[in-house]
Design an enzyme around this catalytic site. Structure first.
Site, mmCIF file in Angstrom:
data_model
loop_
_atom_site.group_PDB
_atom_site.id
_atom_site.type_symbol
_atom_site.label_atom_id
_atom_site.label_comp_id
_atom_site.label_asym_id
_atom_site.label_seq_id
_atom_site.Cartn_x
_atom_site.Cartn_y
_atom_site.Cartn_z
ATOM 1 N N GLY A 169 -0.155 5.083 -3.384
ATOM 2 C CA GLY A 169 -1.051 6.214 -3.592
ATOM 3 C C GLY A 169 -1.923 6.436 -2.386
ATOM 4 N N TYR A 224 14.649 3.075 -14.715
ATOM 5 C CA TYR A 224 13.330 2.421 -14.625
ATOM 6 C C TYR A 224 13.190 1.364 -15.725
ATOM 7 C CZ TYR A 224 8.399 1.640 -15.442
ATOM 8 O OH TYR A 224 7.190 1.037 -15.675
ATOM 9 N N ASN A 258 14.028 -2.896 -5.912
ATOM 10 C CA ASN A 258 12.628 -3.312 -5.926
ATOM 11 C C ASN A 258 12.254 -3.989 -7.247
ATOM 12 O OD1 ASN A 258 10.026 -3.592 -4.861
ATOM 13 N ND2 ASN A 258 9.343 -1.686 -5.797
ATOM 14 N N LEU A 296 0.824 -1.225 0.000
ATOM 15 C CA LEU A 296 0.000 0.000 0.000
ATOM 16 C C LEU A 296 0.855 1.271 0.000
ATOM 17 C CD1 LEU A 296 -2.834 -1.000 2.545
ATOM 18 C CD2 LEU A 296 -2.843 -1.240 0.059
ATOM 19 N N THR A 316 7.332 -2.638 -19.678
ATOM 20 C CA THR A 316 7.025 -1.280 -20.133
ATOM 21 C C THR A 316 7.651 -0.976 -21.486
ATOM 22 O OG1 THR A 316 7.557 1.042 -19.656
ATOM 23 C CG2 THR A 316 9.010 -0.581 -18.702
ATOM 24 N N GLY A 343 14.546 12.900 -21.705
ATOM 25 C CA GLY A 343 14.266 11.495 -22.022
ATOM 26 C C GLY A 343 12.901 11.214 -22.614
ATOM 27 N N ALA A 357 5.964 -2.571 -8.287
ATOM 28 C CA ALA A 357 7.197 -1.948 -8.794
ATOM 29 C C ALA A 357 7.125 -0.450 -8.568
ATOM 30 C CB ALA A 357 7.346 -2.216 -10.292
#
Ligand code: UDP
Length: 333
Positions: free
Chosen positions: A37, A150, A101, A34, A126, A293, A84
């Site tokens: 957000g 990332y 992570n 959690l 992604t 980027g 993630a």
């Protein structure tokens, strides 16, 4: 089946959990700390769950022994792994946080999957793994050259999955490379609440609702028709549906990598105009400097997922995506 969903309280994870509860008979175990957000969807998902098929563990994936205890106890059949960190800028400033992570904890999860014979692994990757591709639409075979930690942290996890599947006969994966995910549950029960919010559509709808003074366009001299960046915005409900399909897919097919996007894109200005249209609100827009980027155009070639998984988007209209995002933001005022 009993399915582990890590990050099942996050934006995308919660929509997949919702669909698992609404459209399948599977049992669902969520592990989430959690941290993502200020909205916890678990109580809403528990209401959607009519026959006690949902179980929730508030746990961090970095606690390896705790996670192993859960594996021992629950005996999963499949894993859908979302948990993630997702902020590109933060990943540049604090790469270790991302590698620990997104890569180390994912590697531990893959290790536990093999150890406890969980042979289906669906991984949320992604389009950032492609970096700044020279040719669009982007195919899954486009070279992967991420330009930030990332994207790199996700690509490393992809490599671990591929190597492990090559070494362990029965272990199979589906890797999904998401383009720009937006929108929410059409019944507006759950939605996107990142903290801090950095994504375009939620920021524009917040501006339309007067929660922000103006929306900034990050550069208008890109090599596109109106000079602003073009992205392939995919509704979270269609994206979630691909994960449900992937569970069946892995029954009869080999491991594979799929882009998820609609195959066409919209510029930042077009997104802003669409939110103005669906909200019937005027708001200030200011062009500011480019964000580091940001490639000018990112559009998926989605022919592989359409053909091999028979994925058929239902919400592929920008107005619908923006309207759902707006209604969600309005509800959370
Ligand atoms: N963008 C913008 N203003 C904002 C947020 C984003 O102009 O306040 C632009 C950003 O430069 C990119 C597009 O909107 O071209 C989508 O950005 P987002 O952060 O939503 O997703 P990304 O493409 O970075 O994954």
């Amino acid at each position: 089946m009993k399915i582990l969903v890590t990050g099942g309280a996050g934006y995308i994870g919660s929509h997949v959990v919702k669909q698992l509860l609404e459209t399948t008979n599977n049992k669902v175990v969520v592990i989430d700390n959690l941290c993502g957000g200020n909205f916890n969807p678990i109580p809403v998902l528990e209401k959607i769950d009519k026959n006690n098929r949902l179980k929730f563990y508030k746990e961090n994936l970095k606690n390896f022994s705790k996670i192993e205890e859960i594996f021992k106890k629950e005996k999963f059949d499949a894993i859908i792994h979302f948990a993630a960190y997702i902020q590109v800028g933060e990943s540049v400033e604090n790469p270790i946080k991302y590698y620990m992570n997104n890569t180390v904890n994912t590697t531990n999860l893959i290790n536990l999957a093999v150890k406890y014979n969980v042979n289906k692994f669906i991984f949320s990757s992604t389009a950032a793994v492609y970096g700044e591709p020279e040719i669009v639409p982007i195919k899954e075979t486009t070279p992967t050259t991420p330009i930030n930690p990332y994207g790199q942290s996700k690509l490393f996890s992809e490599k671990v999955l591929i190597d492990v599947a090559n070494s362990a006969n029965s272990f199979k994966y589906v890797i999904f490379r998401y383009f720009n995910v937006a929108g929410c549950d059409p019944k507006i029960r759950i939605g996107e609440t990142h903290e801090p919010e950095t994504h375009l559509i939620p920021l524009v709808v917040k501006t339309a609702l007067g929660k922000r003074d103006k929306i900034y366009i990050y550069g208008d001299d890109y090599d596109t028709e109106d000079g602003t960046c073009i992205r392939d915005y995919v509704h979270v409900e269609d994206l979630a549906d691909a994960h449900i399909k992937a569970l069946d897919y892995l029954e009869n097919n080999e491991s594979d990598i799929f882009n998820i996007g609609y195959g066409y894109g919209f510029s930042v200005k077009e997104v802003i105009d669409t939110v103005k249209k669906v909200s019937k609100k005027k708001f200030d827009v200011e062009v500011t400097k480019k964000r580091a980027g940001d490639p000018s155009v990112l559009i998926a070639d989605n022919s592989k997922i359409m053909k091999k998984m028979n994925w058929k988007p239902k919400y592929n209209v920008l107005e619908t995506i923006c309207k759902h995002a707006l209604d969600w933001e309005n509800k959370n005022s």
